[in-house]
Design a protein around this motif. Structure first.
Motif, PDB file in Angstrom:
ATOM      1  N   UNK A 324       0.693  -1.140  -0.075  1.00 37.12           N
ATOM      2  CA  UNK A 324      -0.299  -0.013   0.032  1.00 37.12           C
ATOM      3  C   UNK A 324       0.788   1.076   0.405  1.00 37.12           C
ATOM      4  N   UNK A 325       2.209   1.303   0.398  1.00 35.38           N
ATOM      5  CA  UNK A 325       2.902   2.334   0.793  1.00 35.38           C
ATOM      6  C   UNK A 325       3.814   3.256  -0.129  1.00 35.38           C
ATOM      7  N   UNK A 326       4.237   2.066  -1.001  1.00 39.98           N
ATOM      8  CA  UNK A 326       4.950   2.085  -2.360  1.00 39.98           C
ATOM      9  C   UNK A 326       4.259   1.678  -3.562  1.00 39.98           C
ATOM     10  N   UNK A 327       4.807   2.341  -4.961  1.00 39.12           N
ATOM     11  CA  UNK A 327       4.438   2.376  -5.850  1.00 39.12           C
ATOM     12  C   UNK A 327       3.758   1.199  -6.742  1.00 39.12           C
ATOM     13  N   UNK A 328       5.154   0.035  -6.727  1.00 37.39           N
ATOM     14  CA  UNK A 328       5.567  -1.032  -7.004  1.00 37.39           C
ATOM     15  C   UNK A 328       4.444  -2.316  -6.520  1.00 37.39           C
ATOM     16  N   UNK A 329       2.818  -2.430  -7.021  1.00 39.15           N
ATOM     17  CA  UNK A 329       2.221  -3.156  -6.280  1.00 39.15           C
ATOM     18  C   UNK A 329       2.694  -5.003  -6.162  1.00 39.15           C
ATOM     19  N   UNK A 330       3.937  -4.961  -7.656  1.00 41.07           N
ATOM     20  CA  UNK A 330       4.320  -6.400  -7.509  1.00 41.07           C
ATOM     21  C   UNK A 330       5.703  -7.072  -6.759  1.00 41.07           C
ATOM     22  N   UNK A 331       6.057  -6.104  -5.985  1.00 48.25           N
ATOM     23  CA  UNK A 331       7.386  -5.258  -5.033  1.00 48.25           C
ATOM     24  C   UNK A 331       7.049  -5.293  -3.222  1.00 48.25           C
ATOM     25  N   UNK A 332       8.130  -5.105  -3.088  1.00 44.13           N
ATOM     26  CA  UNK A 332       8.334  -5.161  -2.020  1.00 44.13           C
ATOM     27  C   UNK A 332       9.807  -5.329  -1.516  1.00 44.13           C
ATOM     28  N   UNK A 366      14.604  -5.408  -3.031  1.00 43.75           N
ATOM     29  CA  UNK A 366      13.339  -5.334  -3.374  1.00 43.75           C
ATOM     30  C   UNK A 366      13.078  -6.957  -3.841  1.00 43.75           C
ATOM     31  N   UNK A 367      12.390  -7.544  -3.383  1.00 43.13           N
ATOM     32  CA  UNK A 367      11.518  -8.735  -4.099  1.00 43.13           C
ATOM     33  C   UNK A 367      10.300  -8.698  -4.500  1.00 43.13           C
ATOM     34  N   UNK A 368      10.412  -9.706  -5.029  1.00 38.63           N
ATOM     35  CA  UNK A 368       8.174  -9.850  -5.665  1.00 38.63           C
ATOM     36  C   UNK A 368       8.176 -10.177  -4.808  1.00 38.63           C
ATOM     37  N   UNK A 369       6.308 -10.645  -4.924  1.00 39.15           N
ATOM     38  CA  UNK A 369       5.619 -10.079  -3.829  1.00 39.15           C
ATOM     39  C   UNK A 369       4.901 -11.456  -3.468  1.00 39.15           C
ATOM     40  N   UNK A 370       4.764 -12.714  -4.582  1.00 42.13           N
ATOM     41  CA  UNK A 370       4.887 -13.840  -3.967  1.00 42.13           C
ATOM     42  C   UNK A 370       6.136 -14.399  -3.191  1.00 42.13           C
ATOM     43  N   UNK A 371       7.043 -13.829  -3.089  1.00 41.69           N
ATOM     44  CA  UNK A 371       8.466 -14.451  -2.308  1.00 41.69           C
ATOM     45  C   UNK A 371       8.122 -14.055  -1.122  1.00 41.69           C
ATOM     46  N   UNK A 372       7.637 -12.455  -1.160  1.00 41.71           N
ATOM     47  CA  UNK A 372       7.795 -11.395   0.184  1.00 41.71           C
ATOM     48  C   UNK A 372       6.350 -12.493   1.631  1.00 41.71           C
ATOM     49  N   UNK A 373       5.094 -13.426   0.530  1.00 40.32           N
ATOM     50  CA  UNK A 373       4.246 -13.290   1.850  1.00 40.32           C
ATOM     51  C   UNK A 373       4.554 -14.342   2.657  1.00 40.32           C
ATOM     52  N   UNK A 467      18.724 -18.249   3.723  1.00 38.62           N
ATOM     53  CA  UNK A 467      18.843 -18.637   2.130  1.00 38.62           C
ATOM     54  C   UNK A 467      17.945 -18.391   0.955  1.00 38.62           C
ATOM     55  N   UNK A 468      17.828 -16.993   0.390  1.00 40.23           N
ATOM     56  CA  UNK A 468      16.481 -17.384  -1.045  1.00 40.23           C
ATOM     57  C   UNK A 468      17.428 -16.633  -2.093  1.00 40.23           C
ATOM     58  N   UNK A 469      17.682 -18.205  -3.273  1.00 39.24           N
ATOM     59  CA  UNK A 469      18.053 -17.489  -4.538  1.00 39.24           C
ATOM     60  C   UNK A 469      17.485 -15.854  -4.922  1.00 39.24           C
ATOM     61  N   UNK A 470      17.408 -15.874  -5.896  1.00 38.51           N
ATOM     62  CA  UNK A 470      17.395 -14.778  -6.512  1.00 38.51           C
ATOM     63  C   UNK A 470      16.699 -14.622  -7.587  1.00 38.51           C
ATOM     64  N   UNK A 471      15.200 -14.009  -8.102  1.00 37.08           N
ATOM     65  CA  UNK A 471      14.603 -14.002  -9.426  1.00 37.08           C
ATOM     66  C   UNK A 471      14.562 -13.093  -9.564  1.00 37.08           C
ATOM     67  N   UNK A 472      13.836 -12.959 -11.124  1.00 36.39           N
ATOM     68  CA  UNK A 472      14.460 -12.206 -11.995  1.00 36.39           C
ATOM     69  C   UNK A 472      13.815 -10.600 -11.317  1.00 36.39           C
ATOM     70  N   UNK A 473      12.245 -10.912 -10.620  1.00 33.53           N
ATOM     71  CA  UNK A 473      12.101  -9.416  -9.882  1.00 33.53           C
ATOM     72  C   UNK A 473      12.491  -9.042  -9.049  1.00 33.53           C
ATOM     73  N   UNK A 474      13.517  -9.374  -8.400  1.00 36.98           N
ATOM     74  CA  UNK A 474      14.647  -8.964  -7.566  1.00 36.98           C
ATOM     75  C   UNK A 474      15.426  -7.962  -7.982  1.00 36.98           C
ATOM     76  N   UNK A 475      15.817  -6.764  -7.066  1.00 39.53           N
ATOM     77  CA  UNK A 475      16.484  -5.677  -7.538  1.00 39.53           C
ATOM     78  C   UNK A 475      17.625  -5.358  -6.537  1.00 39.53           C
ATOM     79  N   UNK A 476      17.964  -4.565  -6.647  1.00 38.97           N
ATOM     80  CA  UNK A 476      18.769  -3.679  -5.333  1.00 38.97           C
ATOM     81  C   UNK A 476      18.153  -1.975  -5.436  1.00 38.97           C
TER      82      UNK A 476
END
Length: 478
Positions: A324-332, A366-373, A467-476
């Protein structure tokens, strides 16, 4: 094998009666244009050309003035000036325009306006084609110097100069004229092109005396006919279509930009809707969490189970708060999320006499929402478990949460000064023989996100690292 002559009478040219032929031509035009006196070595060729002229030019049911005016205008682009001068003479009454004895001569002013007519540049052509394309039913041949007359001249010029590339012009003319009149126009344009080629192959063609006299009497008209800058500009067609291509590209870019803005607006509306949904979900989860905490106060021996459930719900609510706080609803933003989550856990687990400080050291990530939950629930279990086995601040205890971003993965470690699983006394905690609910939650969720769990008993306490592997949606995050 006998040789079949290409043209009737070619094998016996003596039978060709040139006088009869010229009388026939003069009967139509009122004179014999030198155009039909250009092949003395093969007079039968000229007769065949005459047959083509009759079918596609003289006898075709296209209005006389439209044919003759179009012939003159298209002859601007022919390097040899015979056709344009001869047919200007026809328009002005020197002979019969299109072989029509009833044709009314045009004035010098009308012919000058025709010769001064603007060239069909991209903008003018696009407007003319658009008007023809909008015609519901085929029209009749228009009167000279009317709107449709101008549009037909423009479109026919485009078709004449570059027929192979004039797909839109052909389509617009067919809509405006109907199939039959369109084919008559195409046949006429074919003859005009043939006439131009014939004069190019016979540059010795001389102007007739009546045309020479006309040019002597009207110096300005002579200048326009003999010094036309467009004469011989065969590349005019290419230039026109380059302009048309540029206009088409511009229109396509404008359409793409319009579609892009519509898509962006649609995406913005969806983002707003998703944020509203996340906000409502977060509020609902917070209500559920509060109710569980309230129930824990009166649950007696089951109070800890209610508290654990409330913490898990609060962890998921914190994820939706981030959305809710940030622009991209697909990432956290994971580092900010860890800070918010630890603040929630500290508030829920502390009391006036017992407080557990949670120290967060997090790399921006930054990680994707499907990993964040699922990761949120894992971290919640680890922190809650660490608090249960740690000492409160009054006894020198604290819990450290460290987020590190690596090349191929990232890790979250939770450490406390406790003694690890061998000293664990709380059923369901991560260290109690791997049989409690908390343990099963962590292990199940870890498999969902391809994470690994490492446990270490250190001199300073106990540490669990996810330890979680990086996925394409992950970014610094900058």
């Amino acid at each position: 094998m006998p040789i079949v002559p290409l043209f009737p009478g070619a094998s016996n040219p003596q039978k060709t009666d040139q006088d009869d032929f010229e009388r026939e031509v003069a009967a139509r035009f009122g004179l014999v244009p030198n155009f039909f006196r250009t092949s003395p070595d093969a007079p039968f060729v000229t007769r065949e050309l005459w047959g083509f002229a009759k079918s596609a030019y003289l006898d075709t049911p296209i209005p006389t003035l439209f044919k003759e005016r179009l012939f003159v205008y298209l002859s601007r682009f022919c390097e040899v000036r015979y056709c344009i001068t001869r047919h200007c003479g026809f328009l002005l009454g020197l002979g019969r325009a299109a072989g029509d004895p009833d044709a009314q001569p045009m004035t010098i002013g009308q012919v000058v306006r025709l010769l001064q007519r603007p060239l069909p540049d991209a903008k003018r052509t696009d407007a003319a084609l658009a008007r023809l394309e909008a015609i519901a039913e085929p029209i009749d041949w228009p009167s000279p110097e009317t709107s449709y007359d101008d549009d037909l001249l423009t479109s026919a010029t485009v078709l004449f100069l570059q027929p192979a590339r004039a797909v839109r012009a052909k389509h617009a003319l067919r809509i405006a004229l109907g199939g039959e009149k369109f084919e008559l126009l195409v046949a006429f344009l074919t003859f005009v092109r043939s006439a131009h080629y014939w004069t190019l192959m016979h540059p010795e063609l001389a102007l007739e005396d009546d045309v020479k006299e006309l040019l002597r009497e009207h110096a300005e008209l002579a200048r326009m006919l003999l010094e036309d800058p467009e004469a011989g500009h065969c590349e005019m067609g290419t230039r026109l279509f380059d302009e048309l291509e540029s206009l088409r590209d511009l229109n396509e870019r404008q359409e793409l930009e319009k579609a892009k803005r519509a898509l962006e607006e649609s995406g913005r509306q969806k983002d707003i809707l998703l944020k509203e949904v996340d906000h409502r979900v977060k509020n609902s989860l917070q209500i559920v969490s509060s109710l569980l905490y309230l129930q824990a106060k009166t649950a007696g021996p089951a109070a800890s189970q209610f508290q654990d459930a409330a913490a898990r719900v609060a962890a998921i609510a914190a994820v939706h708060q981030q959305l809710h706080k940030y622009d991209d609803v697909g990432t956290v933003v994971l580092d900010r999320y860890l800070i918010d989550l630890c603040r929630e856990i500290t508030t829920a687990s502390s009391s006036p006499d017992r407080t557990w400080p949670l120290v967060v050291d997090a790399d921006p990530l930054i990680i994707s929402t499907d990993v964040a939950v699922p990761l949120a629930l894992i971290v919640n279990e680890l922190i809650t478990n660490a608090i249960q086995h740690s000492r409160p601040v009054s006894q020198g205890g604290s819990v450290h949460i460290v987020l590190k971003d690596h090349a191929n993965n990232y890790s979250i470690s939770v450490s406390d000064p406790g003694d690890g699983p061998t000293a664990a006394k709380v059923p369901g905690s991560l260290g109690s023989r791997h049989s409690g609910l908390g343990t099963r939650i962590v292990e199940t969720l870890a498999r969902q996100i391809d994470a690994t769990i490492a446990k270490e008993l250190l001199p300073t306490g106990y540490k669990v690292t996810v330890t979680v592997p990086h996925r394409p949606a992950v970014g610094k995050r900058d």
